[in-house]
Design an enzyme around this catalytic site. Structure first.
Site, PDB file in Angstrom:
ATOM      1  N   CYS B 154       0.845  -1.201   0.000  1.00 47.29           N
ATOM      2  CA  CYS B 154       0.000   0.000   0.000  1.00 47.29           C
ATOM      3  C   CYS B 154       0.880   1.251   0.000  1.00 47.29           C
ATOM      4  O   CYS B 154       1.753   1.399  -0.844  1.00 47.29           O
ATOM      5  CB  CYS B 154      -0.948  -0.072   1.202  1.00 47.29           C
ATOM      6  SG  CYS B 154      -2.175   1.205   1.275  1.00 47.29           S
ATOM      7  N   ASP B 309      -9.391  -3.969  -6.059  1.00 45.95           N
ATOM      8  CA  ASP B 309      -8.919  -3.036  -5.029  1.00 45.95           C
ATOM      9  C   ASP B 309      -9.653  -1.704  -5.165  1.00 45.95           C
ATOM     10  O   ASP B 309      -9.566  -1.040  -6.197  1.00 45.95           O
ATOM     11  CB  ASP B 309      -7.402  -2.836  -5.205  1.00 45.95           C
ATOM     12  CG  ASP B 309      -6.741  -2.252  -3.976  1.00 45.95           C
ATOM     13  OD1 ASP B 309      -7.445  -1.558  -3.233  1.00 45.95           O
ATOM     14  OD2 ASP B 309      -5.551  -2.486  -3.775  1.00 45.95           O
ATOM     15  N   HIS B 338      -8.107  -5.262  -1.705  1.00 44.73           N
ATOM     16  CA  HIS B 338      -6.871  -4.683  -1.170  1.00 44.73           C
ATOM     17  C   HIS B 338      -6.251  -5.540  -0.062  1.00 44.73           C
ATOM     18  O   HIS B 338      -5.049  -5.764  -0.052  1.00 44.73           O
ATOM     19  CB  HIS B 338      -7.193  -3.280  -0.639  1.00 44.73           C
ATOM     20  CG  HIS B 338      -5.986  -2.487  -0.272  1.00 44.73           C
ATOM     21  ND1 HIS B 338      -5.130  -1.970  -1.204  1.00 44.73           N
ATOM     22  CD2 HIS B 338      -5.481  -2.136   0.936  1.00 44.73           C
ATOM     23  CE1 HIS B 338      -4.162  -1.324  -0.597  1.00 44.73           C
ATOM     24  NE2 HIS B 338      -4.348  -1.411   0.705  1.00 44.73           N
TER      25      HIS B 338
END
Lengths: 207, 363
Positions: B154, B309, B338
Site C-alpha cells: 500500500c 482493489d 486490497h
C-alpha cells in the site's frame, strides 16, 4: 441571493431524483419475488438485489459534483469552527500566561529547524572529513618510498623520473548533494543497543 | 426442467425452511454471548519475533525461525503509516511473513510506531531517508550483506519504491503490493475526494496537525458504506454460529479499526505531491533534498496488484513496471481486494509461494 437559492433547490432536486430512482429500483426488485422459493432464500435474494442497487446509488452519489461541493463546504465549516475554538483557547491560555498548543507547536517547529540546520552542518563536516581522509591517503601513498630495485649487471639504470606536481584534489561539489543522510548523525545519537530480548509474539503498542 | 410444485409441496418446503431458519437463528443467538470473550482473545501477530533495532518510535522486528535462513539477503517488510503492520502476520494460515520465514528467508519488519503531536512535523524525508535508511543500514551490518530485499504494501509500497529510486545500490530486489504510483486515475474515491478543487490540504493540516486516526477510519468506511454498515452486521449474524468465522472476523476487524494518526507534514506532502500533483510518475517528486526518479530503479521488480482493489485501483499501480529501468520485472494481478492480496485464501495458496520462489531465485 436568488441565484443561491435556485442553486440550492437545483442541487436538492438532483439528490432527490437520484435517491427516488434508487428507491424505485429497490422496490422493483420485489417484482422478481417467487413464492415457489422458501421464504428465507427468497428474502436473501431480494435483500442482495436491494443492497446492490443501494451500493451503486451510493457510488453515484459520492462521485457527484454536488456531493463533492457539499463535502468541501462541510469540511471548511468544521475547520473554521475548529480554528475559531482553537484561537479562543489560545487567547484564554495567553491571558492566564500559560502556554497554548500553538506555542508548543512553535517550539517543536523551532527545534525541528535547528535539528535540520545542525544535521546539514554535520553532513558538511562529514563530507569535508571524508575529503581530507581521501587526500591524506593519497599523500601517504605518494610519500611512501618506492622499493629500490637491485641493479643487474650490464643494465643501465634509467634516469629518475620527476614526479609531476600534484594539485590538491578539487572538492567534489556533488559530495554535498550525496544522499542526504541524516542517518549517520541521527544514528549515532538515537540508535539503541540491539535489543536481544526474545518475545513470544510481537508486542504492538496500542494506538 | 423443474416441474411446477403443487401447493402442498410449496407449503411443505416453506414449513421445512422456516423450521430450519428458526433453529439456525437459535444457534446464532446462542453464539452471541461468547463474542466478547473471543474478541478479548484476538492475537496480533503469530510468528515469534524480537525487536532488534529502535529509533524514536520506529521498531525493527526480526522474525525468528527454527532453522537457519536458506537465503543470505535479508527481506525487509514496510507497511503504510495509516494502519498497523501486523496485517503481514495476521494469524495462522493468513501470514505473509510466515510464508517467507518457512521458505527460508531472513525476515524483518519495520513498524513506524504511533506518532503524537510532537511528531507532526515529520516528513516523507524523515521516514524514507531517516528511519528506513537507518534500518536498512543496520540490517546490512547485522546480516553482513551489501544489499537487502524490500517489500512494501500500500503506502509502504510507494515508500519502498521511492527509497529504491534514491538508494538503488542498497536494494537487491523490490516487491510492491498495491503500491500507489500514478495518482491521476479517478477510479478510486480517495483520489477524487482529495482533488484540490474540493480539498484544501494546507488548511486541513494547519488546523488539525496530525491527521486523526478516526478521520482516516471514517474515510475508509465511507468508501463502501453499504458493505461496511449494512452488509457486515448481517454477515456476522448469519455466520456467527459457524466454527472459526467469528475468530477470523474479529481478527480482521481488530486490524481494520487499529488506525494510527498520520503526521501532519507527512500527510500534507503526500496528498499534495502525489494525490493532487501526481509528481511521482513525472519523476519530479521531492523528498527532502532529493528528487525521486523512478528510472533509477534497476533491480528486479515484482509488482502485485489486486483486481478488485477499491483503495489503490490496479490502474494506479500498473504504470510502475514501465516507469522503472529494470529489465527483470514481473506483475501479478491477484483476483482479490486490497486486503485479500496479502491474507486472502487465494493469495496465500497460489500467489505467495510463487513470490517466495521468485525471490529465492534472485537471492
Amino acid at each position: 441571493m436568488d441565484d443561491n437559492v435556485n442553486q440550492a433547490f437545483q442541487q436538492a432536486a438532483t439528490f432527490q431524483k437520484m435517491w427516488t430512482d434508487s428507491f424505485s429500483d429497490m422496490a422493483q426488485v420485489w417484482t422478481r419475488y417467487s413464492p415457489a422459493k422458501p421464504p428465507p432464500d427468497a428474502m436473501r435474494e431480494m435483500r442482495a438485489g436491494m443492497l446492490k442497487i443501494l451500493t451503486q446509488s451510493w457510488e453515484d452519489f459520492v462521485r457527484s459534483p454536488q456531493f463533492l461541493e457539499y463535502m468541501k463546504k462541510g469540511m471548511d465549516g468544521v475547520l473554521d469552527f475548529k480554528k475559531l475554538s482553537s484561537d479562543f483557547f489560545t487567547r484564554g491560555h495567553h491571558s492566564t500566561e500559560t502556554p497554548a498548543r500553538e506555542d508548543i507547536d512553535g517550539i517543536l517547529l523551532a527545534i525541528r529547524h535547528m535539528e535540520r540546520r545542525l544535521l546539514d552542518r554535520v553532513e558538511e563536516v562529514d563530507s569535508n572529513v571524508s575529503g581530507l581522509g581521501r587526500r591524506l591517503d593519497k599523500v601517504e601513498k605518494n610519500s611512501r618510498p618506492a622499493p629500490t630495485p637491485v641493479p643487474r649487471e650490464g643494465v643501465t639504470k634509467p634516469p629518475a623520473r620527476k614526479a609531476p606536481a600534484r594539485k590538491a584534489p578539487a572538492r567534489k561539489a556533488s559530495a554535498r548533494k550525496a544522499p542526504a543522510r541524516k542517518a549517520p548523525a541521527r544514528k549515532a545519537s538515537t540508535r539503541k543497543a540491539p535489543v536481544r530480548k526474545t518475545v513470544a509474539r510481537k508486542t504492538t503498542p496500542k494506538s | 426442467m423443474t416441474q411446477a410444485q403443487t401447493p402442498e409441496e410449496t407449503a411443505s418446503n416453506w414449513q421445512d425452511s422456516m423450521i430450519e431458519e428458526g433453529f439456525a437463528n437459535l444457534r446464532r443467538l446462542a453464539a452471541m454471548p461468547f463474542i466478547a470473550e473471543k474478541a478479548r482473545k484476538v492475537k496480533k501477530g503469530v510468528t515469534p519475533s524480537e525487536v532488534v533495532y529502535e529509533e524514536d518510535k520506529a521498531k525493527l522486528f526480526h522474525y525468528i525461525s527454527d532453522t537457519k535462513p536458506k537465503y543470505k539477503t535479508p527481506l525487509l517488510f514496510v507497511f503504510a503509516l495509516v494502519n498497523r503492520p501486523y496485517i503481514f502476520d495476521l494469524k495462522e494460515g493468513r501470514s505473509v511473513i510466515a510464508q517467507f520465514v518457512n521458505a527460508g528467508f531472513d525476515v524483518y519488519l519495520l513498524d513506524w510506531g504511533v506518532p503524537n503531536q510532537a511528531e507532526r512535523h515529520l516528513t516523507p524525508d524523515d521516514y524514507i531517508n531517516g528511519y528506513l535508511l537507518n534500518a536498512v543500514d543496520y540490517l546490512r551490518e547485522r546480516c553482513d550483506s551489501t544489499k537487502v530485499n524490500l517489500l512494501g504494501y500500500c503506502m509502504g509500497g510507494t515508500i519502498a519504491t521511492m527509497f529504491t529510486a534514491m538508494h538503488q545500490g542498497l536494494i537487491k530486489n523490490l516487491l510492491t503490493l498495491a503500491a500507489g504510483i500514478d495518482f491521476s486515475t479517478r477510479e478510486g474515491l480517495i483520489n477524487l475526494w482529495t482533488d484540490p478543487k474540493y480539498f484544501d490540504v494546507d488548511k486541513f493540516v494547519d488546523v488539525v496537525g496530525n491527521v486523526p486516526a478516526e478521520f482516516l477510519q471514517n474515510a475508509f468506511t465511507m468508501l463502501k458504506p453499504v458493505q461496511n454498515l449494512i452488509e457486515k452486521p448481517i454477515t456476522i449474524w448469519e455466520n456467527s454460529h459457524k466454527e472459526g468465522f467469528i475468530e477470523d472476523f474479529l481478527t480482521m476487524e481488530a486490524w481494520l479499526n487499529d488506525n494510527v494518526p498520520v503526521p501532519g507534514e507527512m500527510y500534507r506532502q503526500w496528498a499534495k505531491y502525489l494525490f493532487q500533483q501526481n509528481l511521482l510518475v513525472q519523476n519530479r517528486m521531492p523528498v527532502g533534498k532529493h528528487i525521486v526518479d523512478l528510472r533509477k530503479i534497476t533491480c528486479p521488480l515484482m509488482n502485485l496488484l489486486a483486481e478488485r482493489d477499491d483503495l489503490v485501483p490496479p490502474s494506479q499501480s500498473e504504470p510502475l513496471n514501465r516507469l522503472v529501468s529494470s529489465t527483470d520485472k514481473e506483475m501479478i494481478v491477484v483476483p482479490s481486494g486490497h486486503i485479500g492480496l496479502s491474507i486472502g485464501g487465494y493469495a496465500q495458496k497460489n500467489v505467495w509461494p510463487k513470490v517466495c520462489d521468485w525471490l529465492g531465485e534472485r537471492d
